[in-house]
Design a protein around this motif. Structure first.
Motif, PDB file in Angstrom:
ATOM      1  N   GLU A  74       0.840  -1.199   0.000  1.00  0.00           N
ATOM      2  CA  GLU A  74       0.000   0.000   0.000  1.00  0.00           C
ATOM      3  C   GLU A  74       0.875   1.250   0.000  1.00  0.00           C
ATOM      4  N   HIS A  79      -2.673  -1.302  -4.230  1.00  0.00           N
ATOM      5  CA  HIS A  79      -3.848  -1.671  -3.432  1.00  0.00           C
ATOM      6  C   HIS A  79      -4.414  -2.953  -4.030  1.00  0.00           C
ATOM      7  N   ASP A  81      -6.680  -5.885  -5.107  1.00  0.00           N
ATOM      8  CA  ASP A  81      -8.110  -6.071  -5.337  1.00  0.00           C
ATOM      9  C   ASP A  81      -8.619  -7.356  -4.700  1.00  0.00           C
ATOM     10  N   PRO A 101      -9.058  -5.685   9.321  1.00  0.00           N
ATOM     11  CA  PRO A 101      -9.704  -4.388   9.083  1.00  0.00           C
ATOM     12  C   PRO A 101     -10.881  -4.521   8.114  1.00  0.00           C
ATOM     13  N   PRO A 102     -11.903  -3.690   8.284  1.00  0.00           N
ATOM     14  CA  PRO A 102     -13.086  -3.772   7.417  1.00  0.00           C
ATOM     15  C   PRO A 102     -12.769  -3.690   5.928  1.00  0.00           C
ATOM     16  N   ASP A 103     -11.810  -2.848   5.553  1.00  0.00           N
ATOM     17  CA  ASP A 103     -11.521  -2.686   4.129  1.00  0.00           C
ATOM     18  C   ASP A 103     -10.806  -3.896   3.543  1.00  0.00           C
ATOM     19  N   VAL A 104     -10.310  -4.789   4.408  1.00  0.00           N
ATOM     20  CA  VAL A 104      -9.631  -5.996   3.936  1.00  0.00           C
ATOM     21  C   VAL A 104     -10.590  -7.183   3.889  1.00  0.00           C
ATOM     22  N   LYS A 105     -11.573  -7.207   4.774  1.00  0.00           N
ATOM     23  CA  LYS A 105     -12.448  -8.377   4.920  1.00  0.00           C
ATOM     24  C   LYS A 105     -13.101  -8.804   3.618  1.00  0.00           C
ATOM     25  N   ARG A 107     -12.052  -8.414   0.661  1.00  0.00           N
ATOM     26  CA  ARG A 107     -11.085  -8.781  -0.380  1.00  0.00           C
ATOM     27  C   ARG A 107     -10.355 -10.075  -0.050  1.00  0.00           C
TER      28      ARG A 107
END
Length: 215
Positions: A74, A79, A81, A101-105, A107
């Motif tokens: 990052e 980033h 996908d 983290p929510p933004d990883v879950k 993906r």
């Protein structure tokens, strides 16, 4: 002894003179520069496969490889996908996902299972790569499962297949070998010499593949 691609005498002498720090360093300058001009990629999907991702994501153990890799790339503008993580040791699913983290879950695909040694099996990730990773995609692979019968066939398949290599952007690999500098590899690197490791990394870099010694 594991049979890997041979080098010419000059390259062998150069590696021996550099010692252990030669791992991951040697490659023709033109190959290195060409690879750098393509990194990070401008188009295509950004994909990460972490083989040996750890039993926890963050905070449950000394920082996992997966959380480190996501943060590291990052910072370099990559980033991912989609992210695939394999871990053969037991994983407490509830505790694990609490640390993601929510933004990883959304993906992350977590497989609490090991890899098989047969790279031709339809269930092996190499077959998925060959069928689904396209030109323009950027795939990063981290391979560290502490099992020769899995790691060596994986890397032999990469070494033998130019089309497969063309679908891989970067590999980070902990190759276990027998050497006085690596006493903790006893039991993991049996039958593989220090020169075998140097030869593998050199040959793949010579073919244009970005490969680094992990960690």
């Amino acid at each position: 002894m594991v049979a890997l691609a041979a080098l010419d005498g000059t390259a062998c002498l150069l590696m021996l003179s550099l010692g252990r720090h030669a791992v991951g360093m040697l490659a023709p300058l033109a190959v290195q520069m060409d690879a750098l001009t393509q990194y990070p990629p401008a188009a295509g999907r950004k994909l990460l496969m972490d083989f040996g991702a750890g039993q926890g994501y963050e905070g449950q153990e000394l920082r996992s490889s997966l959380s480190y890799l996501l943060a590291h790339y990052e910072q370099m503008g990559v980033h991912f996908d989609e992210v695939w993580a394999w871990e053969p040791r037991p994983v407490n699913q509830s505790t694990y996902w609490q640390g993601v983290p929510p933004d990883v879950k959304f993906r992350l695909h977590l497989y609490n299972t090991g890899l098989e040694g047969d790279t031709t099996s339809p269930a092996h990730p190499i077959q998925y790569i060959k069928q689904n990773v396209q030109a323009g995609d950027f795939l990063v692979i981290k391979l560290d499962v502490d099992t020769q019968s899995v790691e060596i066939p994986f890397m032999r398949a990469v070494q033998a297949d130019a089309d497969l290599r063309s679908r891989i952007g970067e590999i980070l690999f902990e190759m276990h070998y027998i050497h006085q500098d690596m006493p903790w590899f006893i039991g993991y690197g049996d039958g593989i010499s220090y020169n075998d490791a140097l030869n593998l990394f050199h040959s793949l870099r010579h073919e244009g593949l970005r490969i680094h010694y992990w960690p």
